[in-house]
Design a protein around this motif. Sequence first.
Motif, PDB file in Angstrom:
ATOM      1  N   GLU A 227       9.838  -0.704  -2.941  1.00 57.46           N
ATOM      2  CA  GLU A 227       9.744  -1.833  -1.729  1.00 57.46           C
ATOM      3  C   GLU A 227       8.076  -2.290  -1.569  1.00 57.46           C
ATOM      4  N   LEU A 228       7.222  -1.858  -2.482  1.00 57.40           N
ATOM      5  CA  LEU A 228       6.094  -2.357  -2.355  1.00 57.40           C
ATOM      6  C   LEU A 228       5.508  -3.466  -3.085  1.00 57.40           C
ATOM      7  N   GLN A 229       6.791  -3.835  -3.787  1.00 59.10           N
ATOM      8  CA  GLN A 229       6.701  -5.045  -4.954  1.00 59.10           C
ATOM      9  C   GLN A 229       5.655  -6.153  -4.340  1.00 59.10           C
ATOM     10  N   ASP A 230       5.904  -6.639  -3.304  1.00 61.98           N
ATOM     11  CA  ASP A 230       5.063  -7.914  -2.563  1.00 61.98           C
ATOM     12  C   ASP A 230       4.025  -7.696  -2.714  1.00 61.98           C
ATOM     13  N   LYS A 231       2.975  -6.927  -2.315  1.00 56.45           N
ATOM     14  CA  LYS A 231       1.577  -6.690  -2.175  1.00 56.45           C
ATOM     15  C   LYS A 231       0.857  -5.753  -2.762  1.00 56.45           C
ATOM     16  N   LEU A 232       1.382  -4.640  -3.202  1.00 57.53           N
ATOM     17  CA  LEU A 232       0.729  -3.540  -4.064  1.00 57.53           C
ATOM     18  C   LEU A 232       0.116  -4.054  -5.327  1.00 57.53           C
ATOM     19  N   ARG A 233      -1.345  -3.866  -5.181  1.00 62.93           N
ATOM     20  CA  ARG A 233      -2.055  -4.010  -6.371  1.00 62.93           C
ATOM     21  C   ARG A 233      -2.934  -2.999  -7.248  1.00 62.93           C
ATOM     22  N   LEU A 250       9.144   1.513 -11.353  1.00 66.01           N
ATOM     23  CA  LEU A 250       8.153   0.088 -11.616  1.00 66.01           C
ATOM     24  C   LEU A 250       8.678  -0.456 -12.926  1.00 66.01           C
ATOM     25  N   CYS A 251       8.920   0.295 -13.831  1.00 61.76           N
ATOM     26  CA  CYS A 251       8.631  -0.343 -15.436  1.00 61.76           C
ATOM     27  C   CYS A 251      10.143  -1.237 -15.695  1.00 61.76           C
ATOM     28  N   GLU A 252      11.266  -1.034 -15.257  1.00 64.25           N
ATOM     29  CA  GLU A 252      12.387  -1.582 -15.758  1.00 64.25           C
ATOM     30  C   GLU A 252      12.412  -3.175 -15.438  1.00 64.25           C
ATOM     31  N   SER A 255       8.321  -7.165 -13.769  1.00 65.97           N
ATOM     32  CA  SER A 255       8.057  -8.787 -13.228  1.00 65.97           C
ATOM     33  C   SER A 255       7.999  -8.804 -11.663  1.00 65.97           C
ATOM     34  N   MET A 256       8.859  -7.841 -10.931  1.00 63.03           N
ATOM     35  CA  MET A 256       9.030  -7.638  -9.558  1.00 63.03           C
ATOM     36  C   MET A 256       7.722  -7.423  -8.823  1.00 63.03           C
ATOM     37  N   PHE A 257       6.638  -6.650  -9.431  1.00 67.42           N
ATOM     38  CA  PHE A 257       5.400  -6.349  -9.114  1.00 67.42           C
ATOM     39  C   PHE A 257       4.294  -7.373  -9.609  1.00 67.42           C
ATOM     40  N   ALA A 258       4.427  -8.472  -9.055  1.00 67.28           N
ATOM     41  CA  ALA A 258       3.400  -9.552  -9.526  1.00 67.28           C
ATOM     42  C   ALA A 258       2.070  -9.367  -9.283  1.00 67.28           C
ATOM     43  N   SER A 259       1.742  -8.686  -8.213  1.00 67.70           N
ATOM     44  CA  SER A 259       0.542  -8.404  -7.689  1.00 67.70           C
ATOM     45  C   SER A 259      -0.274  -7.265  -8.371  1.00 67.70           C
ATOM     46  N   LEU A 260       0.525  -6.307  -9.028  1.00 67.92           N
ATOM     47  CA  LEU A 260       0.145  -5.268  -9.232  1.00 67.92           C
ATOM     48  C   LEU A 260      -0.948  -5.169 -10.332  1.00 67.92           C
ATOM     49  N   GLN A 261      -2.086  -4.790 -10.610  1.00 65.06           N
ATOM     50  CA  GLN A 261      -3.098  -4.885 -11.599  1.00 65.06           C
ATOM     51  C   GLN A 261      -3.219  -3.537 -12.193  1.00 65.06           C
ATOM     52  N   ARG A 262      -3.140  -2.457 -11.631  1.00 61.85           N
ATOM     53  CA  ARG A 262      -3.589  -1.193 -11.803  1.00 61.85           C
ATOM     54  C   ARG A 262      -2.484  -0.165 -11.586  1.00 61.85           C
ATOM     55  N   ILE A 263      -2.080   0.414 -12.652  1.00 64.04           N
ATOM     56  CA  ILE A 263      -1.052   1.702 -12.260  1.00 64.04           C
ATOM     57  C   ILE A 263      -1.833   2.932 -13.279  1.00 64.04           C
ATOM     58  N   MET A 264      -2.219   3.912 -12.327  1.00 63.17           N
ATOM     59  CA  MET A 264      -3.030   4.868 -13.182  1.00 63.17           C
ATOM     60  C   MET A 264      -2.435   6.384 -12.742  1.00 63.17           C
ATOM     61  N   THR A 265      -1.936   6.799 -14.136  1.00 61.68           N
ATOM     62  CA  THR A 265      -1.290   8.260 -13.721  1.00 61.68           C
ATOM     63  C   THR A 265      -1.468   8.994 -14.989  1.00 61.68           C
ATOM     64  N   ASP A 266      -1.120  10.355 -15.022  1.00 58.72           N
ATOM     65  CA  ASP A 266      -1.077  11.280 -15.957  1.00 58.72           C
ATOM     66  C   ASP A 266       0.332  10.925 -16.839  1.00 58.72           C
ATOM     67  N   CYS A 267      -0.054  10.175 -17.893  1.00 58.27           N
ATOM     68  CA  CYS A 267       1.275   9.857 -18.559  1.00 58.27           C
ATOM     69  C   CYS A 267       1.064   9.759 -20.191  1.00 58.27           C
TER      70      CYS A 267
END
Length: 358
Positions: A227-233, A250-252, A255-267
């Motif tokens: 639900e955070l897709q509109d603003k989360l960066r 998030l990944c499927e 494109s819904m997360f147009a503003s997201l610039q950085r996702i950082m996790t233990d992956c």
Amino acid sequence: TSPEYQSINWMATVDWMTPPFLEAATPLSHRVLLERYCVVMIYNTMDGPNWADQLDFLSPDLPTCMWQNQRPGTAFRGIFCDPTGAVLEVILLDNGLSGSIPEELYHLSSARAVVLANNTISGTISTGIGNMRELLAFFACPSLMKGTIPSEVGLLKQLNNFYVNDCMMIGTIPTEMGTLPLLKDLIVHGNQLTGPIPSELGQLPNLVALVLYENELTGTVPTEMVELQDKLRFFEFHFNLITGSLDPILCEDFSMFASLQRIMTDCTGSTLDGTLVSPTACSCCTICCNPFTRICEQRDEITQPQCFNGGCLDCNQTNLVDSCDQCPFVDENENLVDKPTDTSTQLCLNACQFNETS
């Protein structure tokens, strides 16, 4: 002598401003006098005589609103007010403060900003913070503060920025923080917070930065985060104990997360039996961290979930490899094998769907 005695004694015997305010006996003069006492208490409780910049605090001939430093080339610090004399900002960052925050600070009910970062203050955040209904920004760390984040933070409906990072905070992230409609930055990394990421945070319509790394958070990323897709960066939660996969959230449909610039996790890690210890499967994360080596690496590009983007750890669980084609195989007894067999399993992250080879 106590800070309370010192403050009252100074106002009664030294201060030039207290007598005329007492004589005026108006609601405005009473408020100004009360806030002056609160600010004097900040000075006397938090080792004021040893501050790096005295900021004209406790100058008996100056109004509280002139206890500040706006000289060119110096840090912007002090007490700042509106035209009526109500305290709007307490800016005392990096100024040698120590001791705990006095309860009186939380009685500055008109304050919009409290900035105490980069000092050696200790103690806890009081439940009294709920009195500061006009507060827009709260910066209390880095410092030596500990204790829990009080649920009364959920009463601060004007709050935009909450920075309590690199302290010694414990307990959980209050679910009440999911009721703050204007919150933009929730920055609580570098503490000892436990429990899950509250699903209620997915209800924050204006959240831009959610920074949770280097805590002891557990569980999975709530599906409500979609639900955070509109603003989360910025969404950073590496070096925790979070498990599971972000791909469905998030990944499927990245494109819904147009503003997201950085996702950082233990992956970038898995154990030799194919079960995750702490890493999270995330094929669209921009930065992946190895919780064993504490090294993070930038991904050149993010993609839809595919096995060859999952990565794994090699046999000694310390060296990162980028492709599932390089990941080791184990047999039905969980022993490493040199080459795949009919019953062996490849050790990839959940995003890869463990591969049975033939």
